[in-house]
Design an enzyme around this catalytic site. Structure first.
Site, PDB file in Angstrom:
ATOM      1  N   TYR A 469       0.817  -1.221   0.000  1.00 55.21           N
ATOM      2  CA  TYR A 469       0.000   0.000   0.000  1.00 55.21           C
ATOM      3  C   TYR A 469       0.847   1.266   0.000  1.00 55.21           C
ATOM      4  CZ  TYR A 469      -3.492  -3.449   1.411  1.00 55.21           C
ATOM      5  OH  TYR A 469      -4.293  -4.548   1.466  1.00 55.21           O
ATOM      6  N   HIS A 470       1.874   1.293  -0.841  1.00 49.94           N
ATOM      7  CA  HIS A 470       2.742   2.468  -0.964  1.00 49.94           C
ATOM      8  C   HIS A 470       2.798   2.962  -2.410  1.00 49.94           C
ATOM      9  CE1 HIS A 470       5.208   0.853   2.729  1.00 49.94           C
ATOM     10  NE2 HIS A 470       4.019   1.319   3.076  1.00 49.94           N
ATOM     11  N   PRO A 471       1.659   3.128  -3.094  1.00 51.19           N
ATOM     12  CA  PRO A 471       1.720   3.534  -4.503  1.00 51.19           C
ATOM     13  C   PRO A 471       2.168   4.977  -4.655  1.00 51.19           C
ATOM     14  CG  PRO A 471      -0.543   3.602  -3.740  1.00 51.19           C
ATOM     15  CD  PRO A 471       0.259   3.005  -2.616  1.00 51.19           C
TER      16      PRO A 471
END
Length: 534
Positions: A469-471
């Protein structure tokens, strides 16, 4: 028609920072628009309920089927609530490495974004309770705390990593990131400290601030090359136009920000025309998409020593009562209490990150992909930190209510496959250390794969890789309109009075968890806005 000096689209980790700093500086009136709801649920305050709030208060983004990952569609949910990711994330405070920002400057051509440029803004945001040297701030808006609850399985994982040869560290954000230890977290007194509950709360009663939740931004109005305001709706109601006398600031994240720009006519001209939008400014919006991925190394334990079932029955009541009365105990844990950063290639900087979990992990799996893990166990999330693969974000249509299409292209670069295999090998090596081996019953994922069987490990990686969840990267920072979307002061190329301020600007996502990075970008964005020449 409503008029404000500034309009901010997105009240997440960066947007709340910008709003607070503009109000503190008495820069004018601010309209802060957030598509999600208020963060009023008790679960937003309790650190250990991170999974519950994440599932309930997020955009349900899914990738297209990924050709290099067994054609799986992958979940990349993002916070949809006041505070954005900071209200639903694992609260880990990591900035990345000095080399990350120096790479922005030297490799990516982002002059003024080297480590010496960004460090003051990290420190400005931070109120660290125990670290106060050259690298840390003590009087910032966001508390950064030592975790009070430390599960024995987390301590065992840290010991195992030391047995691998890693040094113990109490500061992953100082002179060197390499090592193993407990993460510091954005919490205070046993509660989550999101940007909503810190930055935004400090100015929430100021008459110059208007916060509107349940507000979906449709587009930015652009007259000639000047951003004049936005169009939005509340709970799918009628379109509302708001005018910005000074600036429009887009802080809607790696998916939301490129979406708003493209709906406004800013983006790849051919793509915009294909979905019925008249192109105004041809820029590579949505390109350069990348993310951090990981695999979970799961092992069952010989004894019932994990937190499995601690959220049920009398145990759940006991933990809730302890938290409610004393703000202590298991519910103050962010669950991802510790980790490690490993230089697997011996090049002088870590390229692998571990997160330790005192239970069997299956939280990030695509819905329906795997059965829920049952029983007691321990997990190490393992992943490579600097992806070379690049994907693209596109519009599905010109309807603002449609989610974007995410062509993630995960593992499309062959180096990423090799790097993720190394990450799994590091995790398996940790499981073989005396501290963990003595308590482990069986490594169940990957099951019966030797540490040197790279073919089998590659299959495991392709079948099990998932997001951290680090886009980011979709509104890339740079000096050239040919390969970037915003300039070095975060202004959209070819426009006036329009900025993007969030993780979408990153040419390369820094090495680690990203919430601290988003806050730093928010601080810099506010600084540029307050000192703007236009």
């Amino acid at each position: 028609m409503k008029e404000f000096d500034y309009i901010i689209a997105g009240a997440g980790s960066a947007g709340c920072v910008v709003a607070a700093r503009l109000i503190e500086a008495n820069a004018g009136s601010v309209l802060l628009l957030e598509a999600g709801e208020k963060d009023s649920s008790l679960f937003h305050k309790i650190p250990a309920t991170v999974v519950k709030v994440f599932q309930q208060k997020s955009w349900p983004y899914m990738t297209l089927p990924q050709p290099e990952c067994d054609n799986r569609e992958m979940l990349i949910a993002q916070g949809k609530v006041l505070g954005g990711g900071s209200s639903v994330n694992g609260m880990i405070y990591i900035r990345g490495q000095k080399q990350d920002y120096d790479d922005w400057k030297t490799i990516w051509g982002c002059e003024g974004w080297g480590y010496e440029n960004v460090l003051p803004f990290f420190k400005r945001a931070e109120a660290n309770e125990s670290l106060g040297d050259t690298y840390h701030g003590e009087a910032g808006a966001v508390p950064v705390s030592e975790n009070r609850y430390r599960h024995p399985l987390t301590q065992t994982c840290i010991r195992a990593c030391q047995q691998m040869g890693l040094p113990y560290t109490n500061d992953f954000n100082g002179a060197s990131q390499e090592g193993t230890g407990f993460y510091q977290t954005t919490t205070k007194n046993g509660e989550r400290a999101s940007t909503s509950q810190t930055y935004l709360k400090s100015v929430i009663n100021n008459p110059n601030l208007t916060v509107q939740t349940d507000a979906l931004v449709h587009k930015v109005n652009i007259e000639g090359d000047v951003a004049t305001g936005v169009v939005y709706s509340i709970k799918e109601g009628e379109a509302i136009t708001a005018k910005a006398r000074k600036e429009v600031i887009i802080s809607s994240g790696a998916f939301g920000s490129p979406k708003i720009l493209m709906l406004s006519g800013i983006g790849p001209a051919e793509h915009l025309s294909a979905v019925g939008i008249a192109p105004k400014i041809d820029l590579p919006v949505g390109k350069n998409f990348h993310d951090h991925q990981h695999m979970s190394i799961n092992a069952t334990t010989k004894e019932d020593i994990s937190i499995f079932n601690e959220d049920k029955g009398l145990s759940a009541i006991k933990h809730m009562m302890q938290w409610m009365t004393t703000r202590s105990g298991l519910l103050t844990s962010n669950i991802l209490e510790g980790g490690a950063f490993i230089d697997s290639e011996n090049v002088g900087r870590p390229d692998i990150q571990f997160h330790f979990l005192p239970l069997l992990d299956n939280f990030d799996n695509t819905p329906g992909e795997k059965p829920e893990a049952e029983g007691h166990g321990v997990s190490i999330k393992v992943g490579h930190l600097r992806s070379k693969s690049r994907g693209e974000i596109r519009l599905k249509s010109n309807n603002p209510s449609d989610l974007v299409e995410i062509d993630a292209q995960i593992l499309s670069h062959p180096d990423d496959v090799k790097s993720q295999i190394r990450a799994v090998q590091m995790g398996l090596k940790a499981m073989e250390q005396p501290a963990l081996k003595s308590i482990i019953k069986k490594v169940v994922e990957p099951n019966n794969i030797a540490i040197d069987d790279t073919d089998a490990l590659e299959t495991f990686v392709r079948q099990n890789i998932k997001t951290v969840y680090h886009p980011g990267g979709t509104c890339k920072l740079g000096s050239s309109r040919s390969d970037s979307v915003i300039d070095l002061e975060l202004k959209v190329h070819g426009t006036k009075n329009l900025r993007v301020v969030d993780l979408s600007i990153c040419p390369q996502i820094p090495s680690g968890n990203t919430n601290a990075v988003a806050m730093m970008i928010g601080e810099r964005g506010a600084h540029f806005t307050l000192n703007s020449s236009n």
